[in-house]
Each structure stands twice: as C-alpha cells, then as structure tokens.
Motif scaffolding. Structure first.
Motif, short mmCIF file in Angstrom:
data_model
loop_
_atom_site.label_atom_id
_atom_site.label_comp_id
_atom_site.label_asym_id
_atom_site.label_seq_id
_atom_site.Cartn_x
_atom_site.Cartn_y
_atom_site.Cartn_z
N GLY A 88 15.59 16.07 49.10
CA GLY A 88 15.63 15.25 47.90
C GLY A 88 16.91 14.45 47.72
N LEU A 89 17.85 14.59 48.64
CA LEU A 89 19.14 13.89 48.43
C LEU A 89 19.48 12.95 49.57
CD1 LEU A 89 21.38 16.81 47.03
CD2 LEU A 89 20.21 15.03 45.75
N SER A 90 18.44 12.53 50.31
CA SER A 90 18.74 11.79 51.54
C SER A 90 19.41 10.43 51.27
CB SER A 90 17.48 11.59 52.37
OG SER A 90 16.55 10.92 51.57
N ASP A 91 19.30 9.93 50.03
CA ASP A 91 19.98 8.65 49.76
C ASP A 91 21.47 8.80 49.51
OD1 ASP A 91 19.00 10.08 47.62
OD2 ASP A 91 18.96 8.35 46.27
N ILE A 92 21.92 10.01 49.14
CA ILE A 92 23.35 10.16 48.86
C ILE A 92 24.06 11.19 49.76
CG2 ILE A 92 23.33 9.37 46.45
CD1 ILE A 92 23.26 12.37 45.65
N ALA A 93 23.26 12.01 50.44
CA ALA A 93 23.89 13.06 51.26
C ALA A 93 23.52 12.87 52.73
CB ALA A 93 23.41 14.44 50.80
N THR A 94 24.46 13.25 53.59
CA THR A 94 24.13 13.27 55.01
C THR A 94 24.49 14.65 55.57
OG1 THR A 94 24.34 12.07 57.09
CG2 THR A 94 26.36 12.32 55.81
N SER A 95 24.26 14.82 56.85
CA SER A 95 24.46 16.15 57.43
C SER A 95 24.82 16.00 58.91
CB SER A 95 23.17 16.96 57.32
OG SER A 95 22.15 16.30 58.05
N PHE A 96 25.30 17.09 59.47
CA PHE A 96 25.62 17.08 60.91
C PHE A 96 24.43 16.59 61.71
CE2 PHE A 96 29.44 19.25 59.91
CZ PHE A 96 30.24 19.19 61.04
N SER A 97 23.23 17.12 61.41
CA SER A 97 22.09 16.75 62.27
C SER A 97 21.71 15.29 62.08
CB SER A 97 20.89 17.69 62.06
OG SER A 97 20.35 17.47 60.80
N GLU A 98 21.75 14.80 60.84
CA GLU A 98 21.42 13.38 60.65
C GLU A 98 22.44 12.45 61.32
OE1 GLU A 98 19.60 13.05 56.25
OE2 GLU A 98 21.00 14.69 56.62
N GLU A 99 23.68 12.93 61.42
CA GLU A 99 24.71 12.11 62.08
C GLU A 99 24.75 12.35 63.58
OE1 GLU A 99 26.33 9.79 60.53
OE2 GLU A 99 25.59 10.34 58.55
N ARG A 100 23.82 13.19 64.05
CA ARG A 100 23.79 13.57 65.47
C ARG A 100 25.14 14.12 65.94
NH1 ARG A 100 18.88 12.08 66.54
NH2 ARG A 100 18.10 10.17 65.63
N LEU A 101 25.71 14.96 65.09
CA LEU A 101 26.94 15.66 65.47
C LEU A 101 26.56 17.10 65.75
CD1 LEU A 101 29.34 14.44 62.61
CD2 LEU A 101 29.41 13.76 65.02
N GLU A 102 27.12 17.64 66.81
CA GLU A 102 26.81 19.06 67.10
C GLU A 102 27.53 19.96 66.11
OE1 GLU A 102 26.98 20.67 70.98
OE2 GLU A 102 26.52 18.71 71.84
N PHE A 103 26.87 21.03 65.75
CA PHE A 103 27.52 21.98 64.85
C PHE A 103 27.46 23.39 65.43
CE2 PHE A 103 27.70 25.02 61.38
CZ PHE A 103 28.89 24.62 60.79
N HIS A 104 28.62 23.96 65.70
CA HIS A 104 28.70 25.35 66.16
C HIS A 104 29.48 26.11 65.10
CE1 HIS A 104 27.26 24.02 70.01
NE2 HIS A 104 28.19 23.10 70.03
N PRO A 105 28.81 27.02 64.40
CA PRO A 105 29.49 27.65 63.26
C PRO A 105 30.84 28.26 63.60
CG PRO A 105 27.30 28.61 63.62
CD PRO A 105 27.46 27.51 64.60
N ASN A 154 26.99 20.14 54.74
CA ASN A 154 25.56 19.97 55.05
C ASN A 154 25.35 19.98 56.57
OD1 ASN A 154 25.19 19.56 52.29
ND2 ASN A 154 25.47 17.34 52.49
N ILE A 155 24.47 20.86 56.99
CA ILE A 155 24.20 20.96 58.43
C ILE A 155 22.93 20.19 58.79
CG2 ILE A 155 23.80 22.57 60.36
CD1 ILE A 155 26.53 22.76 58.89
N SER A 156 21.92 20.35 57.94
CA SER A 156 20.73 19.52 58.15
C SER A 156 20.33 18.92 56.82
CB SER A 156 19.60 20.36 58.75
OG SER A 156 19.29 21.39 57.87
N SER A 157 19.36 18.00 56.85
CA SER A 157 19.15 17.15 55.68
C SER A 157 18.91 17.96 54.40
CB SER A 157 17.99 16.19 55.94
OG SER A 157 16.83 16.94 56.05
N VAL A 158 19.52 17.50 53.34
CA VAL A 158 19.42 18.20 52.07
C VAL A 158 18.23 17.63 51.31
CG1 VAL A 158 20.68 18.85 49.98
CG2 VAL A 158 21.94 18.32 52.07
#
Ligand code: BTN
Length: 308
Positions: free
Chosen positions: A207-224, A201-205
């Motif tokens: 309908g699943l914000s209670d069980i899933a997280t993402s790079f952007s929500e964790e403030r982690l940089e993502f470079h493909p 998950n790169i950005s918030s998914v």
C-alpha cells in the motif's frame, strides 16, 4: 551459553567432544548436552556420535538470538540481545525492560511507530525492525545528534544510492527506504537510556509503493548479517567519535554530500515559506536560506521538497 556452544561448532569442521566443549566453556558435560539438545530442537542439525562428540552439519546462518550474540562478540559489543518473533514495537519494548544496553530485533511489529506519531508498517518478511538501547555519556542537550549519526551509519551500510533526508530518513530516488525513531529517557542533566529504533524496508511495503522503496525494488542485495555487522560497526565507530568531539563537524561534509535536499527548494511542513536547503550545521541543524538570502536554522521539524 548456547551461542558460545554454537560458535564453537560453527568454527570447526571436526567433531567436538562434550568434555572439550565443557572445559572450554567451564560448564558441565550435562549442561553441554542440555544446550545441544535445545539447539537441535531449534533446528540446528547437530550430529552426536558417542565416541567422537558433536558436529554441526548443513549449517546456514540464521537471524536469531544466538547468532546475533556471536556477531556482537565478534564486534566486541556488549549488548544484550532480545530477539522477538513478534512485538508491538521494539522501541516500546525497550522502554519496558530493565536493560540499559541492548539490541532488540523483531520479525514483525504489530504497532510499529514512526516519527511524529506516524505508523511504521512492519509486516513479517517486509523489513527489519530493531532498536538499540544504550546509555551514552552525553548531555541530554546534545544526545539528539545521535539520530544523524544513525542516518550516516545507515547510509554507509546501504551504499552509494542511499541519500539522507534531513534529519534522519534514508531515501533512494524520491522514496523512503529506512527511517529512524530516536527516543530518550532522561533526567534533566543525565541521559538514562537512549532508544534508537530503525526500520529498513527489505521488500515492497504493502500500500505504500508510491512513497516507499525497498532493497528488492532497488535490486540491492540484502544479507541480514552483513547489514547488521556493517551498521553496528559504523554506528559505534561514529558514536565513539561523537563522544570525543561532542559535535557533528566530523560528518558534516558526508551528510551534506549525501543530502537528499541539498541546494533544493524546500518548505517546512505546515508553512508555505520557501527556502533553499544549504546543509547542516555542526549541531545537525538544517540551514535554510530564504528568498531574501537570509539564513535560518531549524533543529526540529519536517521538510518537504517544493516541486516546480
Ligand atoms: C520514521 O521514519 O518515521 C521512523 C521509523 C522508525 C521505525 C522503527 S522500526 C523499529 C523501531 N520500532 C518502532 O516502533 N519504530 C522503530
């Protein structure tokens, strides 16, 4: 061939003449011209000056077939690249094609699949979805351990915050960041194709914000590209080691030190019995300690945290 031409252009600030490119790649100048034309149509800003040749300007890395091919050459990996704008599922696609050695990357999946028949939400822009298809020289009895190798490769590529939730989910805090779906096409004694599907998950998914997280929500940089480079390096390094040792002793400590469940109370989903998770065996089985102190091993299934 297009990726080879692009690679030459990326690696120089000078103009490159059509004949130089042609001789370097052992193709005709007409073929060079044709490939350059097609690269331009695909958005690359390539100047052509008749006396000088070709030059790439305003270059920004793009995740596409050619640039992934360049990356794989750099890593010395012989995988065919299938880059898809949309697909039902990269794992299902892998089963449909003839390749035995491929990476399939999709921008979105319309039928993304998770473990145990679940759906993997795969909207464009929300995540990366890819499958590695390989034919490892491993017996079908032990090839399942590659799922935990994949989890370790992901953990290493994502960084300190990532924890491995047995057997192969990646969690940050109490939410899922990435998942792995491993499938097998096999004869009784010979693996034909191992299909390792990864969703991150790169950005918030939605309908699943209670069980899933993402790079952007964790403030982690993502470079493909950095991600793919690091993941592929880690994965194939680990796989090579596993090919030699045929067990997971070499990563057991790393898995246990980064285990979401370690020394916590868990249930096997579908049963009420309570255990304490005590890490993995060298075969990747979960070691579960019952309230009577007896240890059991499970090699398949799903665990959930027992909250007090
Ligand atoms: C899980 O956690 O349940 C596994 C999720 C795996 C998702 C990936 S996305 C790429 C590949 N294609 C699929 O349909 N599934 C896997």
């Amino acid at each position: 061939m297009k990726s080879r031409i692009l690679e030459l252009l990326i690696n120089t600030d000078e103009y490159l003449s059509g004949s130089k490119i042609a001789s370097e790649l052992n193709i005709s100048r007409a073929a060079v011209w044709k490939h350059i034309k097609s690269l331009k149509q695909e958005g690359y800003d390539i100047e052509s000056v008749s006396s000088k040749g070709y030059k790439l300007s305003n270059y920004e890395k793009k995740l596409n077939k050619y640039e992934l091919e360049i990356l794989l050459r750099k890593l010395g990996l012989d995988l065919n690249v299938h880059y898809l704008k949309t697909v039902d599922s990269t794992n299902t696609y892998a089963k449909r094609i003839d390749d035995i050695s491929a990476i399939i990357v999709a921008e979105e999946q319309t039928g993304g699949r998770g473990r145990l028949g679940r759906v993997w939400s795969s909207q464009r822009g929300s995540g990366i979805y890819f499958t590695l298809m390989i034919r490892p020289k491993l017996h079908p009895n032990i090839v399942g351990m590659v799922t935990q190798i994949t989890a370790v490769a992901l953990k290493r590529s994502i960084g300190d915050k990532a924890m491995i939730k047995w057997p192969n989910d990646i969690f940050i805090g109490d939410k899922k960041l990435a998942g792995v779906l491993t499938e097998l096409i096999s004869e009784i004694n010979v693996v034909e194709r191992l299909i390792v599907g990864v969703g991150v998950n790169i950005s918030s998914v939605k309908g699943l914000s209670d069980i899933a997280t993402s790079f952007s929500e964790e403030r982690l940089e993502f470079h493909p590209f950095e991600f793919f480079e690091s993941f592929l390096k880690n994965f194939f390094d680990l796989l090579n080691k596993f090919n030699q040792t045929k067990n997971l002793a070499f990563i057991r400590e790393e898995v246990n030190n980064n285990s979401y469940f370690m020394n916590r109370n868990v249930n096997i989903v579908g049963s009420n019995k309570e255990y304490v998770f005590r890490g993995i065996t060298t075969s990747g089985n979960a070691i579960l300690e019952g309230s009577d102190g007896k240890k059991e091993e499970i090699f398949f299934g799903e665990l959930s945290l027992k909250r007090r």
